[in-house]
Design an enzyme around this catalytic site. Sequence first.
Site, PDB file in Angstrom:
ATOM      1  N   GLU A  45      -0.016   4.486  -0.484  1.00 20.74           N
ATOM      2  CA  GLU A  45      -1.494   6.238  -1.105  1.00 20.74           C
ATOM      3  C   GLU A  45      -0.404   7.250  -0.714  1.00 20.74           C
ATOM      4  O   GLU A  45       0.351   7.329  -0.049  1.00 20.74           O
ATOM      5  CB  GLU A  45      -2.635   5.687  -0.312  1.00 20.74           C
ATOM      6  CG  GLU A  45      -3.261   5.107  -0.821  1.00 20.74           C
ATOM      7  CD  GLU A  45      -4.526   4.757   0.440  1.00 20.74           C
ATOM      8  OE1 GLU A  45      -4.738   4.953   1.531  1.00 20.74           O
ATOM      9  OE2 GLU A  45      -5.303   4.196  -0.037  1.00 20.74           O
ATOM     10  N   ASP A  96      -5.872  13.205 -25.329  1.00 19.25           N
ATOM     11  CA  ASP A  96      -5.172  11.394 -25.012  1.00 19.25           C
ATOM     12  C   ASP A  96      -4.666  11.210 -25.974  1.00 19.25           C
ATOM     13  O   ASP A  96      -5.117  10.649 -27.199  1.00 19.25           O
ATOM     14  CB  ASP A  96      -6.289  11.550 -24.966  1.00 19.25           C
ATOM     15  CG  ASP A  96      -6.510   9.571 -24.092  1.00 19.25           C
ATOM     16  OD1 ASP A  96      -5.781   9.154 -24.779  1.00 19.25           O
ATOM     17  OD2 ASP A  96      -7.489   9.005 -23.959  1.00 19.25           O
ATOM     18  N   TYR A 156       1.086  -1.443  -0.044  1.00 21.61           N
ATOM     19  CA  TYR A 156      -0.250   0.435   0.121  1.00 21.61           C
ATOM     20  C   TYR A 156       0.927   1.487  -0.596  1.00 21.61           C
ATOM     21  O   TYR A 156       1.543   1.548   1.038  1.00 21.61           O
ATOM     22  CB  TYR A 156      -0.122   0.391   1.318  1.00 21.61           C
ATOM     23  CG  TYR A 156      -2.350  -0.461   1.017  1.00 21.61           C
ATOM     24  CD1 TYR A 156      -2.757   0.854   0.238  1.00 21.61           C
ATOM     25  CD2 TYR A 156      -2.997  -1.079   1.748  1.00 21.61           C
ATOM     26  CE1 TYR A 156      -4.279   0.329  -0.641  1.00 21.61           C
ATOM     27  CE2 TYR A 156      -4.465  -1.127   0.619  1.00 21.61           C
ATOM     28  CZ  TYR A 156      -4.626  -0.409   0.762  1.00 21.61           C
ATOM     29  OH  TYR A 156      -6.274  -0.584  -0.695  1.00 21.61           O
ATOM     30  N   ARG A 200      -0.551  -2.154 -18.646  1.00 19.04           N
ATOM     31  CA  ARG A 200      -2.254  -1.847 -18.907  1.00 19.04           C
ATOM     32  C   ARG A 200      -2.033  -1.161 -17.732  1.00 19.04           C
ATOM     33  O   ARG A 200      -2.712  -1.683 -17.031  1.00 19.04           O
ATOM     34  CB  ARG A 200      -3.100  -2.989 -18.876  1.00 19.04           C
ATOM     35  CG  ARG A 200      -4.301  -3.349 -19.069  1.00 19.04           C
ATOM     36  CD  ARG A 200      -5.148  -4.601 -18.922  1.00 19.04           C
ATOM     37  NE  ARG A 200      -4.775  -4.755 -20.588  1.00 19.04           N
ATOM     38  CZ  ARG A 200      -5.249  -4.894 -21.013  1.00 19.04           C
ATOM     39  NH1 ARG A 200      -5.840  -3.386 -21.586  1.00 19.04           N
ATOM     40  NH2 ARG A 200      -4.328  -5.164 -22.755  1.00 19.04           N
ATOM     41  N   LYS A 243      -0.132   0.521 -25.033  1.00 28.34           N
ATOM     42  CA  LYS A 243      -0.339   0.189 -26.698  1.00 28.34           C
ATOM     43  C   LYS A 243       0.323   0.320 -27.377  1.00 28.34           C
ATOM     44  O   LYS A 243       1.636  -0.390 -27.072  1.00 28.34           O
ATOM     45  CB  LYS A 243      -1.702   1.288 -26.573  1.00 28.34           C
ATOM     46  CG  LYS A 243      -3.452   0.542 -26.605  1.00 28.34           C
ATOM     47  CD  LYS A 243      -4.461   1.572 -26.453  1.00 28.34           C
ATOM     48  CE  LYS A 243      -5.337   1.701 -25.537  1.00 28.34           C
ATOM     49  NZ  LYS A 243      -6.412   2.420 -26.316  1.00 28.34           N
ATOM     50  N   THR A 250      -2.224   5.667 -22.518  1.00 29.71           N
ATOM     51  CA  THR A 250      -2.462   4.595 -21.643  1.00 29.71           C
ATOM     52  C   THR A 250      -0.819   3.400 -21.865  1.00 29.71           C
ATOM     53  O   THR A 250      -0.515   4.885 -22.562  1.00 29.71           O
ATOM     54  CB  THR A 250      -2.762   3.359 -22.871  1.00 29.71           C
ATOM     55  OG1 THR A 250      -2.431   3.202 -24.110  1.00 29.71           O
ATOM     56  CG2 THR A 250      -4.063   3.721 -22.379  1.00 29.71           C
TER      57      THR A 250
END
Length: 429
Positions: A54, A198, A52, A233, A227, A224
């Site tokens: 954060e 984008d 974790y 991903r 691609k 992303t």
Amino acid sequence: MYLELKRVDPEVYKAVVGEIKRQAFTLEMIASENFVSRAVLETAGSPLTNKYAEGLPGKRYYGGCQFVDIVENLVRERAKQIFGAEHVNAQPHSGTQANIAAYLALLDIGDRILGMNLSHGGHLSHGHPVNFSGKYFEVHQYGVDRESETIDFDELLKIAKKVKPKMIICGASAYPREIDFERFREVADEVGAYLLSDIAHIAGLVAVGLHKSPVPYSHVVTTTTHKTLRGPRAGLILCTEEHAKAIDKSVFPGNQGGPLMHIIAAKAVCLKEVMTDEFKKYQKQIVANAKELAKKLSEKGLRLVSGGTDNHLMLVDLRDAGITGKVAEEALEEAGITVNKNTIPFDPEKPFIASGIRIGTPALTTRGMKEKEMDTIADMIARVVHSPDDEKIKKQVLDEVHDLCMRFPLYKEFLDEAGVKGPYDEPVI
Ligand SMILES: *Cc1c(COP(=O)(O)O)cnc(C)c1O
């Protein structure tokens, strides 16, 4: 690699090997897919998944973050260097998550946005009614010109002046031509809007200078990483220093919880690969392969939207061939070639049927295929598309696909371990 999985859960093991086999023995031509390196895979499968973290590097809400801080800082530094960005947020879980965070950093719920029509090449997260972006904001759309099938900037300016959007969104999922970010910025400035670019599809090309960069012209750039960039991903946000705080706060705590540190580490590895000469050569070959495939498909009587391609993908308009995108997708899949049906601009068919297919070269180029293989593949595609019901042709093409796949092996070490040598072998349990 998967010996423990095989022992603990044979059902999942079989599905995993089945999927590796599918990837290895079919021609993957979905424009948004790719095959990551062994190094990216190992990192994505590492125990960093347990952590974790954060917050941001050096400012976490949890202890024990000294090692995950290293990898997140590497993503931020490498992405800044590669794209020439002032600020990077490395945490978006996906391209859509990156867009959510970017919109909610700069906009209020109910604000007007102007995005590209989905059926002209845009993305669901650019304001489609079924997506959060279409529900939270007042959406207006621009598209391509009927004749040239390229972005209609006169219409864009006209709509922008009329609706006065707070943000214009550019970038696409199915647009085969170069995107003129400078002109988008001129329109945005003329109406006082933010410009969000984008580059989910073209990030790899942008990274090596084969496509003009949106960074100098955009308030925010989202992408992303899976691609053309060929990473895990996930997503990334690049922005100017002015919006850095708002973007970071919007990602966390605004829209996400704990970051996926194993995936962030894999993004760092991906970006390390992006900085190599090999990667630049790879991107050049993607474009060369797309140009060759487009040329050969045209020669075989298939019409390409806008007449060709500048990037890694093309859209085939199948109306003259007399079949729908849905039928072509299914027939090609039976022949071992994976593409997706796609609407074409001003499509008379519904999206689930569609008049076109979208074809991309990034994944096959990763396998080492070049122009010569593209010629062969164009021939296979044309044969199937012109006789989608001919079982003999589909079987012949499938056999040829298997031969080609054997000559350009993929993840062979995993398949060897599972006892899978060819397309008809089942994993040994
Ligand atoms: C693929 C894509 C996305 C979304 O990416 P996900 O990771 O699937 O959420 C966003 N924008 C564009 C233009 C895309 O092509």
